[in-house]
Motif scaffolding. Structure first.
Motif, PDB file in Angstrom:
ATOM      1  N   TRP A 162       0.883  -1.119   0.084  1.00  0.00           N
ATOM      2  CA  TRP A 162       0.089  -0.076  -0.205  1.00  0.00           C
ATOM      3  C   TRP A 162       0.670   1.003  -0.062  1.00  0.00           C
ATOM      4  CZ3 TRP A 162      -4.099  -1.290   4.263  1.00  0.00           C
ATOM      5  CH2 TRP A 162      -4.932  -2.408   3.762  1.00  0.00           C
ATOM      6  N   PHE A 163       2.272   1.158  -0.132  1.00  0.00           N
ATOM      7  CA  PHE A 163       2.934   2.394  -0.057  1.00  0.00           C
ATOM      8  C   PHE A 163       4.177   2.158  -1.268  1.00  0.00           C
ATOM      9  CE2 PHE A 163       1.772   1.141   4.260  1.00  0.00           C
ATOM     10  CZ  PHE A 163       1.304   2.242   4.730  1.00  0.00           C
ATOM     11  N   LYS A 164       4.432   3.218  -1.813  1.00  0.00           N
ATOM     12  CA  LYS A 164       5.364   3.501  -2.610  1.00  0.00           C
ATOM     13  C   LYS A 164       6.785   3.225  -2.294  1.00  0.00           C
ATOM     14  CE  LYS A 164       3.268   6.683  -5.829  1.00  0.00           C
ATOM     15  NZ  LYS A 164       3.429   7.992  -6.483  1.00  0.00           N
TER      16      LYS A 164
ATOM     17  N   GLN B 186       8.805   5.333   0.255  1.00  0.00           N
ATOM     18  CA  GLN B 186       8.722   6.994  -0.095  1.00  0.00           C
ATOM     19  C   GLN B 186       7.974   7.637   1.112  1.00  0.00           C
ATOM     20  OE1 GLN B 186      10.272   8.904  -2.817  1.00  0.00           O
ATOM     21  NE2 GLN B 186       9.575  10.342  -1.187  1.00  0.00           N
TER      22      GLN B 186
ATOM     23  N   TYR C 140       4.262   8.326   5.835  1.00  0.00           N
ATOM     24  CA  TYR C 140       4.394   7.987   4.654  1.00  0.00           C
ATOM     25  C   TYR C 140       2.976   7.891   3.993  1.00  0.00           C
ATOM     26  CZ  TYR C 140       8.525   4.875   5.905  1.00  0.00           C
ATOM     27  OH  TYR C 140       9.630   4.614   6.398  1.00  0.00           O
TER      28      TYR C 140
ATOM     29  N   ASN D 243      -0.200   4.723  -1.263  1.00  0.00           N
ATOM     30  CA  ASN D 243      -0.123   4.604  -2.811  1.00  0.00           C
ATOM     31  C   ASN D 243      -1.546   4.332  -3.242  1.00  0.00           C
ATOM     32  OD1 ASN D 243       0.329   4.482  -5.372  1.00  0.00           O
ATOM     33  ND2 ASN D 243       1.471   2.555  -5.003  1.00  0.00           N
TER      34      ASN D 243
ATOM     35  N   GLU E 257      -2.569   3.896  -6.230  1.00  0.00           N
ATOM     36  CA  GLU E 257      -2.266   3.119  -7.486  1.00  0.00           C
ATOM     37  C   GLU E 257      -1.935   1.624  -7.251  1.00  0.00           C
ATOM     38  OE1 GLU E 257       0.264   5.448  -9.946  1.00  0.00           O
ATOM     39  OE2 GLU E 257      -1.289   6.920 -10.496  1.00  0.00           O
ATOM     40  N   THR E 258      -1.825   1.423  -5.869  1.00  0.00           N
ATOM     41  CA  THR E 258      -1.523  -0.038  -5.497  1.00  0.00           C
ATOM     42  C   THR E 258      -2.426  -1.031  -6.242  1.00  0.00           C
ATOM     43  OG1 THR E 258      -1.374  -1.711  -3.878  1.00  0.00           O
ATOM     44  CG2 THR E 258      -3.050   0.108  -3.388  1.00  0.00           C
TER      45      THR E 258
ATOM     46  N   TRP F 151      -5.834  -2.151  -4.508  1.00  0.00           N
ATOM     47  CA  TRP F 151      -6.574  -0.933  -4.338  1.00  0.00           C
ATOM     48  C   TRP F 151      -7.873  -1.250  -3.586  1.00  0.00           C
ATOM     49  CZ3 TRP F 151     -11.368  -0.032  -6.436  1.00  0.00           C
ATOM     50  CH2 TRP F 151     -11.417  -0.657  -7.909  1.00  0.00           C
TER      51      TRP F 151
END
Length: 648
Positions: free
Chosen positions: A321-323, A331, A344, A347, A349-350, A353
């Motif tokens: 769920w994170f970049k 990130q 954090y 994301n 775009e995971t 989703w």
């Protein structure tokens, strides 16, 4: 290709209100009206009839009210809403053969023509209508048809009677009806339209700056908050705070031992978004806070900030769920050159989703289960818009009383889109509108354009993130000016207190909008009994707002010209005009300002020759004015504004 029904002759166009061709719902609160207008016309000279159809939330039964022509093929109708949830409305229109017949008959009679055949035509129209009815209506219609077939003089009088016309309007045939596509209206609780928000940090409610405050300390503050007249108490995130990369005082990258960190760095070993920071108390303590606030007609609002500290359980349980960066690290949040290593971003775009969306929705549902129905959403414009539309719709389908406030200070189109997607209220640019032109233009847009159908403004003069230069330099008068503007321009408003009521105006450095010793990074102990605090003014103005319905909505706002740009004047009134409020404010916190107001008398339901009485609700003084041009003088160090009530 043949049309579905080529005999539909009524055209329905230019319907208002509707948003983006019906893509989004308009907004109202319980008890409000929806006034619908449309261009309705047809070929030839036949008369039309039209009905506004509406269906309230939770029912399949449609109700209807007849629309009336208001000129140039424009029609209008209205209905009142009594239930929270999603309602629907549409318009139906048709060629009304009986109305056409009755109008033409009147012309023929006036011209002295023989109308015997026309009376038989009318009798047939009435008989066809009777066949569609039962009981008393059937009998009445049959009686009218029979009388039209009798002696001509009596038949003419019967045929032209308004009673028959009304009966046929309601029960006559409706051939080849044209139906406009359904439109939606979201009906919210009254606090969505009229509310007063007060923000505080629970951890700063303790006895000193070295003692972490608790929910029980907040409970002890509730009577004071209620006495000031607030009905929503908003708490920044109450969750565990991460240890990794924790920020120190004044956003320092090197925290000292004991620094509490930022509440928006959510998540630690104790849990994440469904957990409570242990120093604040237990879940039972939180339940007690909610219950005690309810006794004082205060709702607790919570912050929804969908972001995580590096210590949040999501980071270990759902790293997808994170970049991830090329070096394998996650990130962190950035707004170059600013870095927020303690947060954090999620994301959206995971590939996972759908599971992410369900989990985030469950966070809101969890706090609803704990008795919370109002949420201030942190930076919603940095999350997927599709998620918000889905999530808010899902939540409000089960809990229509829920209120979502969008904390988005960003580009206009993004802020408008969030409101369309379902956010109940929205932050505004009010903080940066400090001159007469800016205030007039902005609040005219908010209240007098189609934007008002979906965007409910909630102006805040300050927030924990924003200390405008006007407050930094203008002293106590500046706080009074901005408070009166916020509370009278907006039916809903909020303040970040006690920083506001104590006139805290120290920036971390010149040119910054950050507070020195910001509560975002440290515990603050506020001396609530400091002389010249604004609590008496706040209580007075909130009392004025509760006692005057004109200040409980936004749409009646009218600005009145002044000959001095340091003076702004505007009014609000109830729909029927029984309550009329006129506000004048000195926008200069440093100097006495005076000048002439040129009142829009029509907006106040006044004639140019009238002498009228005004009472200043701030100090109880009475005034007598006449005509449109009147003089005002305001000293910012005593009271920078008038809040006049026009007496009947």
């Amino acid at each position: 290709m043949w049309p579905a029904e080529g005999r539909q002759r009524a055209i329905i166009e230019s319907v208002t209100p509707e948003i983006d061709g019906g893509r989004y719902a308009i907004k109202r609160t319980v008890g409000e009206y929806v006034v619908v207008e449309a261009d309705i016309f047809g070929d030839g000279h036949d008369q039309l009839s039209a009905v506004l159809c509406f269906r309230e939330a939770g029912t399949e039964r449609w109700q209807e009210v007849f629309m009336e022509p208001i000129g140039n093929d424009r029609w209008r109708g209205q209905f009142q809403l009594s239930r929270m949830g999603q309602a629907h409305y549409t318009i139906q229109a048709w060629v009304d053969h009986f109305k056409t017949w009755q109008q033409d008959l009147h012309k023929r009679v006036e011209a002295g023509q023989d109308v015997s055949v026309e009376l038989l035509i009318g009798a047939e129209l009435i008989e066809r209508a009777a066949q569609l009815q039962r009981g008393d209506i059937h009998d009445k219609l049959r009686s009218y048809a029979h009388r039209l077939r009798e002696a001509q003089d009596a038949a003419i009088e019967t045929a032209l009677s308004p009673n028959l016309g009304e009966l046929m309007r309601v029960y006559g045939e409706r051939p080849f009806v044209s139906t406009y596509p359904e439109r939606r209206v979201w009906v919210d609780p009254i606090k969505a339209r009229f509310s007063a928000w007060y923000e505080l940090f629970p951890r700063s409610c303790g006895p000193d700056e070295h003692t972490h405050g608790t929910f029980r300390d907040v409970i002890a503050r509730l009577p004071m908050i209620a006495e000031m007249g607030f009905d929503i108490l908003y708490l920044p995130p109450i969750h565990p705070i991460g240890r990794a990369f924790r920020k120190g005082k004044n956003n320092s990258m090197t925290p000292e031992p004991g620094d509490p960190g930022s509440p928006w760095a959510i998540g630690g070993p104790e849990g994440g978004h469904k957990a409570i920071h242990p120093q604040l108390g237990s879940l039972a303590d939180f339940h007690e806070l909610v219950a005690e606030a309810k006794k004082l007609n205060i709702d607790i609002a919570l912050d929804i900030a969908f972001q995580c500290s590096p210590d949040h359980p999501y980071v270990k349980e759902h790293p997808e769920w994170f970049k991830k960066r090329p070096d394998g690290s996650i990130q962190y949040a950035e707004n170059p050159p600013k870095k927020y290593q303690d947060i954090y971003p999620i994301n959206f775009e995971t590939e996972d989703w759908q599971a992410l969306w369900e989990e985030l929705k469950s966070v809101i549902q969890y706090w609803i289960d704990q008795g919370v129905s109002i949420f201030r959403v942190d930076n919603p414009h940095t999350k997927a818009f599709g998620f918000w539309e889905w999530c808010i719709a899902e939540i409000k389908a089960q809990h229509p009383e829920t209120i979502f406030l969008a904390e988005a200070f960003t580009r206009p189109k993004l802020m408008k889109s969030l409101a369309k997607l379902g956010f109940t209220q929205s932050y505004t640019y009010f903080t940066w509108r400090n001159d007469k032109w800016g205030l007039t233009e902005y609040f005219t847009e908010l209240t007098q354009t189609p934007m008002r159908e979906y965007y409910r403004p909630n102006p805040w003069p300050n927030t924990p993130d924003i200390l405008h230069e006007f407050l930094q330099t203008g002293g106590r008068p500046a706080f009074m000016v901005r408070f009166i503007l916020a509370t009278t321009l907006g039916a809903s408003y909020g303040i970040y207190g006690p920083a506001f009521e104590l006139c805290e105006g120290r920036p971390v450095r010149k040119g910054s909008e950050e507070y020195l010793d910001s509560e975002k990074y440290q515990i603050r102990h506020w001396d609530l009994d400091t002389p010249d605090n604004l609590r008496p003014l706040i209580a007075t103005v909130n009392h004025i707002r509760r006692q005057n319905p004109a200040l409980q909505s936004d749409w009646s706002l009218v600005f009145h010209p002044t000959d001095n740009d340091a003076l702004i004047c505007y009014s609000k009134r109830t729909f029927e005009g029984s309550n009329r409020i006129l506000i004048a404010v000195n926008l200069d916190p440093f100097h006495i300002q005076s000048g002439w107001v040129n009142l829009n008398l029509a907006a106040l339901d006044l004639e140019h020759w009238q002498t009228f009485k005004l009472t200043d609700l701030l100090d109880g003084r009475h005034y007598s004015w006449q005509g449109s041009s009147n003089y005002i003088k305001l000293d910012p160090w005593t009271m920078p504004a008038h809040i006049f009530r026009l007496e009947s």
